[in-house]
Design a protein around this motif. Structure first.
Motif, PDB file in Angstrom:
ATOM      1  N   GLU A   1      27.892  51.265  29.618  1.00 44.22           N
ATOM      2  CA  GLU A   1      27.014  51.054  30.763  1.00 44.22           C
ATOM      3  C   GLU A   1      27.842  50.912  32.049  1.00 44.22           C
ATOM      4  O   GLU A   1      27.483  51.452  33.104  1.00 44.22           O
ATOM      5  N   PHE A   2      28.968  50.199  31.942  1.00 44.78           N
ATOM      6  CA  PHE A   2      29.787  49.911  33.118  1.00 44.78           C
ATOM      7  C   PHE A   2      30.392  51.166  33.726  1.00 44.78           C
ATOM      8  O   PHE A   2      30.419  51.313  34.958  1.00 44.78           O
ATOM      9  N   ILE A   3      30.869  52.093  32.904  1.00 47.32           N
ATOM     10  CA  ILE A   3      31.549  53.259  33.481  1.00 47.32           C
ATOM     11  C   ILE A   3      30.603  54.143  34.286  1.00 47.32           C
ATOM     12  O   ILE A   3      31.049  54.929  35.113  1.00 47.32           O
ATOM     13  N   GLU A   4      29.300  53.980  34.068  1.00 45.87           N
ATOM     14  CA  GLU A   4      28.350  54.755  34.862  1.00 45.87           C
ATOM     15  C   GLU A   4      28.387  54.345  36.336  1.00 45.87           C
ATOM     16  O   GLU A   4      27.953  55.094  37.208  1.00 45.87           O
ATOM     17  N   SER A   5      28.914  53.145  36.615  1.00 46.19           N
ATOM     18  CA  SER A   5      28.985  52.663  37.995  1.00 46.19           C
ATOM     19  C   SER A   5      30.303  53.041  38.674  1.00 46.19           C
ATOM     20  O   SER A   5      30.458  52.819  39.879  1.00 46.19           O
ATOM     21  N   LEU A   6      31.243  53.609  37.919  1.00 45.35           N
ATOM     22  CA  LEU A   6      32.548  53.948  38.474  1.00 45.35           C
ATOM     23  C   LEU A   6      32.540  55.349  39.080  1.00 45.35           C
ATOM     24  O   LEU A   6      31.777  56.216  38.655  1.00 45.35           O
ATOM     25  N   SER A   7      33.406  55.577  40.035  1.00 44.29           N
ATOM     26  CA  SER A   7      33.576  56.922  40.568  1.00 44.29           C
ATOM     27  C   SER A   7      34.380  57.748  39.575  1.00 44.29           C
ATOM     28  O   SER A   7      35.126  57.211  38.746  1.00 44.29           O
ATOM     29  N   LEU A   8      34.245  59.060  39.668  1.00 48.98           N
ATOM     30  CA  LEU A   8      35.015  59.933  38.777  1.00 48.98           C
ATOM     31  C   LEU A   8      36.512  59.773  39.026  1.00 48.98           C
ATOM     32  O   LEU A   8      37.322  59.902  38.103  1.00 48.98           O
ATOM     33  N   GLN A   9      36.887  59.467  40.267  1.00 49.03           N
ATOM     34  CA  GLN A   9      38.298  59.250  40.582  1.00 49.03           C
ATOM     35  C   GLN A   9      38.833  58.016  39.866  1.00 49.03           C
ATOM     36  O   GLN A   9      39.971  58.029  39.358  1.00 49.03           O
ATOM     37  N   GLU A  10      38.022  56.965  39.794  1.00 53.06           N
ATOM     38  CA  GLU A  10      38.442  55.748  39.087  1.00 53.06           C
ATOM     39  C   GLU A  10      38.602  56.021  37.591  1.00 53.06           C
ATOM     40  O   GLU A  10      39.564  55.555  36.957  1.00 53.06           O
ATOM     41  N   VAL A  11      37.656  56.764  37.019  1.00 56.91           N
ATOM     42  CA  VAL A  11      37.738  57.096  35.595  1.00 56.91           C
ATOM     43  C   VAL A  11      38.972  57.954  35.331  1.00 56.91           C
ATOM     44  O   VAL A  11      39.736  57.699  34.387  1.00 56.91           O
ATOM     45  N   ALA A  12      39.201  58.966  36.166  1.00 51.64           N
ATOM     46  CA  ALA A  12      40.348  59.866  35.992  1.00 51.64           C
ATOM     47  C   ALA A  12      41.662  59.118  36.087  1.00 51.64           C
ATOM     48  O   ALA A  12      42.579  59.329  35.278  1.00 51.64           O
ATOM     49  N   SER A  13      41.778  58.232  37.069  1.00 51.99           N
ATOM     50  CA  SER A  13      43.017  57.476  37.251  1.00 51.99           C
ATOM     51  C   SER A  13      43.300  56.584  36.048  1.00 51.99           C
ATOM     52  O   SER A  13      44.434  56.537  35.544  1.00 51.99           O
ATOM     53  N   SER A  14      42.263  55.892  35.557  1.00 52.18           N
ATOM     54  CA  SER A  14      42.444  54.989  34.418  1.00 52.18           C
ATOM     55  C   SER A  14      42.845  55.748  33.161  1.00 52.18           C
ATOM     56  O   SER A  14      43.730  55.316  32.408  1.00 52.18           O
ATOM     57  N   LEU A  15      42.220  56.899  32.932  1.00 56.03           N
ATOM     58  CA  LEU A  15      42.513  57.642  31.709  1.00 56.03           C
ATOM     59  C   LEU A  15      43.837  58.391  31.800  1.00 56.03           C
ATOM     60  O   LEU A  15      44.511  58.595  30.782  1.00 56.03           O
ATOM     61  N   THR A  16      44.256  58.780  32.993  1.00 55.03           N
ATOM     62  CA  THR A  16      45.587  59.358  33.149  1.00 55.03           C
ATOM     63  C   THR A  16      46.643  58.327  32.757  1.00 55.03           C
ATOM     64  O   THR A  16      47.584  58.629  32.014  1.00 55.03           O
ATOM     65  N   CYS A  17      46.471  57.092  33.248  1.00 56.18           N
ATOM     66  CA  CYS A  17      47.394  56.007  32.876  1.00 56.18           C
ATOM     67  C   CYS A  17      47.355  55.743  31.377  1.00 56.18           C
ATOM     68  O   CYS A  17      48.400  55.488  30.747  1.00 56.18           O
ATOM     69  N   LEU A  18      46.166  55.821  30.799  1.00 52.45           N
ATOM     70  CA  LEU A  18      46.012  55.589  29.360  1.00 52.45           C
ATOM     71  C   LEU A  18      46.821  56.601  28.556  1.00 52.45           C
ATOM     72  O   LEU A  18      47.585  56.228  27.650  1.00 52.45           O
TER      73      LEU A  18
ATOM     74  N   VAL B   1      31.239  62.321  33.336  1.00 57.59           N
ATOM     75  CA  VAL B   1      30.760  61.181  32.552  1.00 57.59           C
ATOM     76  C   VAL B   1      29.236  61.252  32.436  1.00 57.59           C
ATOM     77  O   VAL B   1      28.542  61.401  33.453  1.00 57.59           O
ATOM     78  N   THR B   2      28.711  61.165  31.237  1.00 55.20           N
ATOM     79  CA  THR B   2      27.259  61.123  31.066  1.00 55.20           C
ATOM     80  C   THR B   2      26.743  59.748  31.482  1.00 55.20           C
ATOM     81  O   THR B   2      27.486  58.758  31.467  1.00 55.20           O
ATOM     82  N   LYS B   3      25.468  59.682  31.830  1.00 51.84           N
ATOM     83  CA  LYS B   3      24.899  58.440  32.344  1.00 51.84           C
ATOM     84  C   LYS B   3      23.530  58.183  31.721  1.00 51.84           C
ATOM     85  O   LYS B   3      22.497  58.173  32.407  1.00 51.84           O
ATOM     86  N   TRP B   4      23.530  57.941  30.423  1.00 50.66           N
ATOM     87  CA  TRP B   4      22.265  57.760  29.726  1.00 50.66           C
ATOM     88  C   TRP B   4      21.630  56.399  29.994  1.00 50.66           C
ATOM     89  O   TRP B   4      20.409  56.256  29.955  1.00 50.66           O
ATOM     90  N   PHE B   5      22.437  55.385  30.275  1.00 54.76           N
ATOM     91  CA  PHE B   5      21.878  54.046  30.481  1.00 54.76           C
ATOM     92  C   PHE B   5      21.130  53.951  31.802  1.00 54.76           C
ATOM     93  O   PHE B   5      20.037  53.380  31.870  1.00 54.76           O
ATOM     94  N   SER B   6      21.700  54.508  32.869  1.00 53.85           N
ATOM     95  CA  SER B   6      21.063  54.405  34.181  1.00 53.85           C
ATOM     96  C   SER B   6      19.973  55.450  34.393  1.00 53.85           C
ATOM     97  O   SER B   6      19.250  55.400  35.385  1.00 53.85           O
ATOM     98  N   ASN B   7      19.838  56.396  33.472  1.00 52.33           N
ATOM     99  CA  ASN B   7      18.757  57.373  33.558  1.00 52.33           C
ATOM    100  C   ASN B   7      17.435  56.647  33.305  1.00 52.33           C
ATOM    101  O   ASN B   7      17.208  56.099  32.225  1.00 52.33           O
ATOM    102  N   PRO B   8      16.519  56.620  34.306  1.00 59.03           N
ATOM    103  CA  PRO B   8      15.291  55.830  34.137  1.00 59.03           C
ATOM    104  C   PRO B   8      14.360  56.349  33.056  1.00 59.03           C
ATOM    105  O   PRO B   8      13.447  55.630  32.630  1.00 59.03           O
TER     106      PRO B   8
END
Length: 491
Positions: free
Chosen positions: A374-391, A409-416
Motif C-alpha cells: 500500500e505504501f509504495i503506491e504513494s512513492l514517486s517512480l524516482q523514489e522506487v527506482a533509487s531504492s531498488l538500484t541501491c538494493l 508500479v501497480t496501484k491496486w489498493f488506491s484504485n477506488p
C-alpha cells in the motif's frame, strides 16, 4: 405460489462490473436468449483486475497473469485453447531460483531447494500438521509455520553459523513470498484452513503474460457494444421495492449511478471486488444487506499484492535465471512480522525475469504485499527506482550497477474500484462465510412474496474452492447466470 408463473418473459438484467465474472455472466445469459442486459462498469475500460499497460518494449500485465492449473479442467485454459491464445505461454515448473543474500553471497541451489520444499510442505499441510501435533491454539498459517521453524532451528544447530543464518533468512523470504501469493500482510492474518478449502486443478501454473486481456476481448465479442456502459460508477442499489418505469412497468430494483442517472431491473448481478464491498457495503444497498452477510464481507480476507516492473539497459542476471530471490541474512521468520515502511524494499522477496527478451527487453517484475504494498503506491517512480538500484547494488556487490532505465508500479489498493487485489480466508472467516456471501437476496423463505433472485453475487471472493483466481471469478459469473437461466426455464 409458483414463482415461475409470475415471472416476466423478458426480464431486465443489470450486471455491475465488467471484470471476467461480469462479462462471463452476461455472455452466458445472452447465449441463452436473454436480451435485456446492461453491464455497467465504473472505470474507463472493461476487465476489472485484468489490465495491461505499455512498459518497455511491450505491454505487461498489471493483474492476472497465471493460469492456475493449466489443463482441460480449467475453464480459462480451455477457453484460451479454443481461441488460440496459448502460443506464448509456458508452464511454471519449479522455476530456476537464484538466491542472493545481502552479504553478496549466492546460496547453494541444493540448500535453496531443500528449504523451499520444507516451507512449501509446512504451508500446504498446515491444517493437517496442526491436527497431528495438537497445536490446539493454531488459528493462522503463522501459528503452524513459526512452530515448525522453531523445530528446524533446533535441527540446524550443527550447521555452520553462516549456513544457519542463510537458511533462516530464506525461510523469512519464503514467508513473504507466500504472503504475496495470498495477498496478505502476514501469515498471521490467514486461516490455517486456507489450503484445506482451496482446491487445486490438475496441471501446472502457466505463465501467460498478455493472455488475459486478449481472452477478455474474445469474451466481449458476443456482447453488443451498447450493452456495456463504461465510466458509470454505481452510487446505490435500491432493492426489494416497486419502481415504475416510463411504460408503467414495475421493477423491484433501481440502480442509482453517480452521474445522476438510474437503471431499473428485475435482477442485478454484482461482480465488484470484495474490497469495494468492504468499503461501501454498509451504504451501497437500501435496504441494508442482512447483518450475517455484512459480517461475512467484513470478516473475509482481502489484501493487496502489487507488481513492480523494472527495465534495465542490460541484465545483471544469468541467462538461465527465472527467479531472483533476496535473502536478508539477519532476518528470521520470528523477527520480521511487523510492517517496515521505512525499509519497504525488504518486503520484496523475489523478482521474476520477464521473457522472452526479444519481446520485452531486459525486464524484472517484483511482487510485494501488505502495508508496504500500500505504501509504495504513494512513492514517486524516482523514489522506487533509487531504492531498488541501491538494493541490487547491495545484493550483487556491484557499486557500478547502472541506474534503472524505467519503473512501473501497480496501484491496486488506491484504485477506488478494487481497493486491493484478491481474497483469502482470514482467521476471522471460514469457507462457510464464502457460501453465505454467495447466497442471493431476498432469501427464499416460506411466505415471502418478494420477486426471486433480485441481488446475485459473483466475483472471485464468492467461489469457495477457487477464490483468488480468474477461473474462480469466471465460474462464479457462470454460476449466477445459471441461477437465472434455471429460474426462467420452462422445464
Amino acid at each position: 405460489m409458483n414463482c415461475k408463473n409470475t415471472l416476466k418473459k423478458s426480464p431486465k438484467l443489470v450486471v455491475i462490473g465488467a471484470g471476467i465474472a461480469g462479462v462471463g455472466a452476461a455472455g452466458k445469459l445472452l447465449t441463452h436468449g436473454f436480451t435485456d442486459i446492461q453491464i455497467v462498469e465504473a472505470s474507463s475500460q472493461p476487465g476489472g483486475r485484468i489490465r495491461s499497460s505499455l512498459f518497455g518494449k511491450s505491454t505487461v500485465d498489471e493483474g492476472a497473469q497465471y493460469i492456475h492449473g493449466a489443463s482441460g479442467k480449467n475453464p480459462i485454459f480451455q477457453l484460451a485453447k479454443e481461441h488460440g491464445l496459448l502460443q506464448d505461454t509456458h508452464d511454471r515448473v519449479d522455476p530456476e531460483l537464484s538466491v542472493l543474500t545481502n552479504m553478496q553471497k549466492q546460496m547453494d541451489p541444493d540448500v535453496t531447494k531443500e528449504v523451499k520444499n520444507l516451507a512449501s510442505s509446512i504451508l500446504k499441510h498446515a491444517h493437517l500438521i496442526a491436527q497431528q501435533k495438537q497445536y490446539t491454539q493454531a488459528n493462522s498459517l503463522a501459528d503452524v509455520y513459526l512452530e515448525e521453524v522453531k523445530t528446524l532451528i533446533a535441527q540446524w544447530d550443527g550447521d555452520h553459523t553462516d549456513l544457519r543464518r542463510q537458511k533462516l533468512g530464506l525461510l523469512s523470504m519464503l514467508m513473504k513470498w507466500q504472503c504475496d501469493h495470498l495477498a496478505a500482510g502476514s501469515l498471521s492474518e490467514v486461516s490455517v484452513h486456507v489450503y484445506e478449502e482451496y482446491k487445486h486443478i490438475e496441471g501446472h501454473d502457466r505463465n501467460s503474460q498478455g493472455l488475459f486481456p486478449n481472452l477478455l476481448q474474445k469474451l466481449l465479442e458476443i456482447i453488443p457494444r451498447e450493452k456495456l456502459l463504461l465510466n458509470k460508477p454505481v452510487q446505490q442499489i435500491l432493492w426489494n421495492g416497486s419502481f415504475e418505469s416510463e411504460d408503467n412497468s414495475l421493477y423491484p430494483i433501481k440502480v442509482l449511478c453517480e452521474d445522476g442517472g438510474h437503471i431499473l431491473a428485475d435482477h442485478v448481478i454484482l461482480s465488484i471486488s470484495l474490497g469495494c464491498l468492504k468499503a461501501n457495503g454498509q451504504s451501497l444497498f437500501q435496504p441494508r444487506l442482512p447483518e450475517q452477510k455484512l459480517n461475512a464481507i467484513q470478516s473475509m480476507g482481502f489484501g493487496t499484492m502489487n507488481k513492480i516492473y523494472l527495465e534495465f539497459e542490460a541484465p545483471f542476471w544469468d541467462e538461465n535465471t527465472e527467479v531472483i530471490g533476496l535473502v536478508w541474512e539477519e532476518e528470521t521468520p520470528l523477527s520480521c512480522q511487523e510492517p517496515n515502511l521505512t525499509e519497504w524494499w525488504k518486503r520484496v522477496p523475489v523478482f521474476y525475469v520477464v521473457g522472452p527478451t526479444g519481446r520485452y527487453g531486459h525486464l524484472l517484475v517484483g511482487t510485494i504485499s501488505g502495508k508496504e504494498a500500500e505504501f509504495i503506491e504513494s512513492l514517486s517512480l524516482q523514489e522506487v527506482a533509487s531504492s531498488l538500484t541501491c538494493l541490487f547494488r547491495q545484493f550483487t556487490g556491484r557499486s557500478s550497477l547502472p541506474e534503472l532505465k524505467n519503473v512501473f508500479v501497480t496501484k491496486w489498493f488506491s484504485n477506488p474500484y478494487t481497493r486491493g487485489s484478491y481474497s483469502h480466508i482470514s482467521i476471522n472467516s471460514t469457507g462457510d462465510m464464502i457460501d453465505l456471501l454467495t447466497e442471493p437476496l431476498p432469501q427464499a423463505t416460506e411466505g415471502n412474496g418478494s420477486p426471486m433472485l433480485q441481488l446475485l453475487f459473483a466475483g472471485e471472493a464468492t467461489h469457495r474452492s477457487h477464490h483468488s483466481t480468474t477461473h474462480g471469478a469466471l465460474l462464479s459469473g457462470w454460476r449466477e447466470a445459471e441461477r437465472l437461466i434455471d429460474l426462467y426455464s420452462t422445464k
